[in-house]
Design an enzyme around this catalytic site. Structure first.
Site, short mmCIF file in Angstrom:
data_model
loop_
_atom_site.label_atom_id
_atom_site.label_comp_id
_atom_site.label_asym_id
_atom_site.label_seq_id
_atom_site.Cartn_x
_atom_site.Cartn_y
_atom_site.Cartn_z
N HIS A 172 -2.32 18.36 -24.23
CA HIS A 172 -1.64 18.23 -25.81
C HIS A 172 -2.02 19.30 -26.60
CE1 HIS A 172 -1.24 14.59 -23.75
NE2 HIS A 172 -2.36 13.70 -24.49
N LYS A 190 -13.53 12.06 -29.92
CA LYS A 190 -13.84 10.48 -30.00
C LYS A 190 -14.91 10.14 -30.89
CE LYS A 190 -10.94 9.68 -26.27
NZ LYS A 190 -9.75 9.10 -26.40
N ASP A 239 -9.16 16.32 -21.10
CA ASP A 239 -8.01 14.95 -21.31
C ASP A 239 -7.12 15.39 -22.36
OD1 ASP A 239 -7.45 12.26 -21.59
OD2 ASP A 239 -8.86 11.94 -23.36
N HIS A 299 2.72 13.38 -23.05
CA HIS A 299 3.56 12.73 -24.06
C HIS A 299 3.45 13.30 -25.69
CE1 HIS A 299 -0.42 10.80 -25.13
NE2 HIS A 299 0.24 10.32 -26.29
N ASP A 310 0.84 -1.23 0.07
CA ASP A 310 -0.03 -0.04 0.07
C ASP A 310 0.90 1.31 -0.04
OD1 ASP A 310 -3.17 0.40 1.42
OD2 ASP A 310 -1.73 2.02 1.08
N GLU A 336 -10.18 11.14 -33.29
CA GLU A 336 -9.95 9.60 -32.88
C GLU A 336 -10.86 8.94 -33.47
OE1 GLU A 336 -6.84 9.42 -29.25
OE2 GLU A 336 -8.95 10.12 -28.47
N LYS A 393 6.48 13.48 -29.24
CA LYS A 393 6.30 12.94 -30.38
C LYS A 393 7.42 13.76 -31.04
CE LYS A 393 1.49 11.86 -29.77
NZ LYS A 393 1.16 10.69 -30.57
C1 BG6 Z 1 -4.08 10.63 -23.84
C2 BG6 Z 1 -5.47 10.63 -23.78
O1 BG6 Z 1 -3.33 11.37 -23.03
O2 BG6 Z 1 -3.83 11.11 -25.22
C3 BG6 Z 1 -6.46 9.68 -24.64
O3 BG6 Z 1 -5.99 10.26 -22.31
C4 BG6 Z 1 -6.07 9.97 -26.02
O4 BG6 Z 1 -7.85 9.93 -24.30
C5 BG6 Z 1 -4.29 9.93 -26.11
O5 BG6 Z 1 -6.58 8.69 -26.76
C6 BG6 Z 1 -3.91 10.22 -27.95
O6 BG6 Z 1 -2.55 10.09 -27.77
P1 BG6 Z 1 -2.12 9.50 -29.03
O7 BG6 Z 1 -0.53 9.57 -28.90
O8 BG6 Z 1 -2.57 8.06 -29.54
O9 BG6 Z 1 -2.49 10.38 -30.03
#
Ligand code: BG6
Length: 461
Positions: A230, A316, A225, A168, A85, A206, A172
């Site tokens: 991003h 989405k 999100d 992230h 934990d 997406e 890229k």
């Molecule tokens: C994530 C989101 O941070 O990024 C997801 O939580 C999203 O909802 C994803 O699908 C997209 O990342 P990538 O690299 O696939 O474009």
């Protein structure tokens, strides 16, 4: 390339989804490509054994990127597991034991933000946090106040230069390439401003729904999100001023400056949508008003960008999976050839995914007597998806102590400040059919700057 100064990697949330999809493949990549050879300690509260974690790693690699026999063998040898934990001091005593002689570990918190404080405290009290770096996953906070609070908590135990906030998209290759293309060529900078640019569009589409992440998503929505993080980070690479000086913070300083100049969003500049069927996803409230699609119009209050509308849409269950930027240039002051020219004729298109491309749209004359033209694209670069997954690059950078590709707190706060006024139900949520480009209201938002440019994807992922 600088060596990894970190002499151990501890990752919390070892049995979770992110470890499965991203962290194991990244670690295997770092072993294969960069000779990573330090203890790798997974931590979770799952009642698992080390063998179970090894089996999970194998399964993860089989599904995400494939097994490299040598690197996987090495990973199996380096892997350790601590079960416990996060609120229990014994868990951290056990981590300390596994760290052995390591003096500069990197701790990766692939866990819900609500647990960051507990883990940071446990690390500090047990000595595991001495000289350590800490990597935290997005979302960094839920709004501006919680992001500040989270930051205060982390700062009690770690100084700023040891905190690495992951977005992230910054890892890229094509997002890096935006900066490279802009600042490695002299021809773009003179036209990269309100004198030549009429509007900017960014689309993150997406083709899939929220899948098995219903519970997470229903507390998050598209704005939190992907737009707050991003999309605004991509925009800062696209619109920032050139970095100056030798300071290693130069790029992040300019990006933060740009983000601070973006106006906070207002309800009249937002359209929210929800795909039909979202409410039946497990974990989603039956009367949910959370958006799975969002389109916004924003402005940057600088000499360079004043009055240039910037449109961002993300969603989405759209027709394709693709992320693309379109910079639309102004037309000449008069149409010399009297043509009715489409708005998309003079533009630069930067495709971030699934493939990578940078193209310049121009008008050329159709052969013949008449002075009429058609639109063509000069392809500056076209390549398949990048080899190095973003998480591999970012994890490697964190272990080397390179912070450039991580979000700095002042940027994160500016990003929350921008979206804060439109969080929640301040605007209606319109239903759209899966496989469409969101609600019709999104077309009204873009108005005479439209239509939205839909990414043309030839091959699906
Ligand atoms: C994530 C989101 O941070 O990024 C997801 O939580 C999203 O909802 C994803 O699908 C997209 O990342 P990538 O690299 O696939 O474009």
């Amino acid at each position: 390339m600088p060596t990894f100064q970190s002499d151990a990697l501890v990752f919390f949330g070892a049995t979770g989804d992110l470890a499965y999809k991203q962290i194991f493949p990244s670690i295997q990549g770092l072993i294969r490509d960069e000779g990573l050879s330090i203890p790798i300690i997974g931590v979770a509260k799952s009642g698992w054994s080390l063998d179970q974690l090894r089996a999970r790693a194998k399964d993860s690699l089989e599904k995400h990127g494939g097994i490299d026999q040598n690197a996987f063998k090495k990973l199996t040898e380096l892997l350790r597991y601590v079960d416990g934990d996060y609120a229990d001091a014994t868990t951290f005593t056990n981590i300390r034991k596994e760290l052995g002689s390591a003096k500069q570990p990197t701790h990766y918190l692939a866990i819900p933000p609500i647990l960051f404080g507990t883990v940071a405290k446990g690390l500090a009290r047990s000595g595991c946090g001495d000289n350590a770096r800490v990597v935290v996953e997005k979302p960094f906070g839920h709004d501006l106040a919680s992001a500040r609070e989270l930051n205060r908590t982390l700062h009690q135990y770690f100084p700023e230069d040891r905190i690495f906030r992951i977005d992230h998209y910054l890892g890229k290759e094509p997002v890096q390439n935006i900066l490279y293309t802009r600042f490695a060529n002299p021809i773009f900078e003179p036209i990269w401003n309100r004198n030549y640019v009429r509007s900017i569009q960014i689309t993150m589409a997406e083709k899939f729904g929220v899948q098995d992440r219903g519970r997470f998503y229903d507390e998050t929505g598209a704005l939190r999100d992907v737009v707050q993080n991003h999309m605004l980070q991509v925009l800062s690479n696209l619109a920032m001023d050139p970095p100056t000086g030798e300071d290693h913070e130069a790029v992040r300083d300019e990006k933060a400056g740009l983000l601070k100049a973006i106006h906070s969003l207002t309800p009249d500049c937002v359209v929210r949508g929800q795909y039909n069927g979202y409410r039946s996803v497990p974990g989603v409230a039956a009367d949910s008003t959370v958006e799975t699609f969002i389109a916004v119009k924003l402005f940057i209050d600088t000499w360079r960008w004043a009055d240039v509308p910037i449109f961002i849409r993300a969603g989405k269950e759209l027709p394709v999976t693709a992320t693309e930027i379109v910079v639309e240039f102004k037309r000449p002051p008069r149409e010399t050839f009297g043509e009715l020219v489409p708005g998309t004729s003079a533009r630069m298109r930067l495709r971030v995914s699934p493939d990578i491309s940078i193209a310049l749209g121009v008008r050329v004359k159709v052969p013949g007597e008449r002075m009429v033209g058609s639109d063509v694209e000069l392809m500056l670069q076209r390549q398949a998806a990048a080899d190095e997954p973003p998480y591999q690059r970012l994890l490697g950078d964190a272990m080397r102590g390179i912070g450039e590709l991580f979000a700095r707190q002042d940027s994160v706060e500016a990003q929350w400040r921008i979206v804060e006024p439109i969080l929640g139900n301040v605007t209606p949520v319109y239903t759209y059919q899966p496989g469409t480009w969101g609600p019709d209201e999104a077309q009204q938002l873009i108005g005479t700057y439209g239509p939205w440019v839909d990414p043309q994807v030839l091959r699906e992922k």
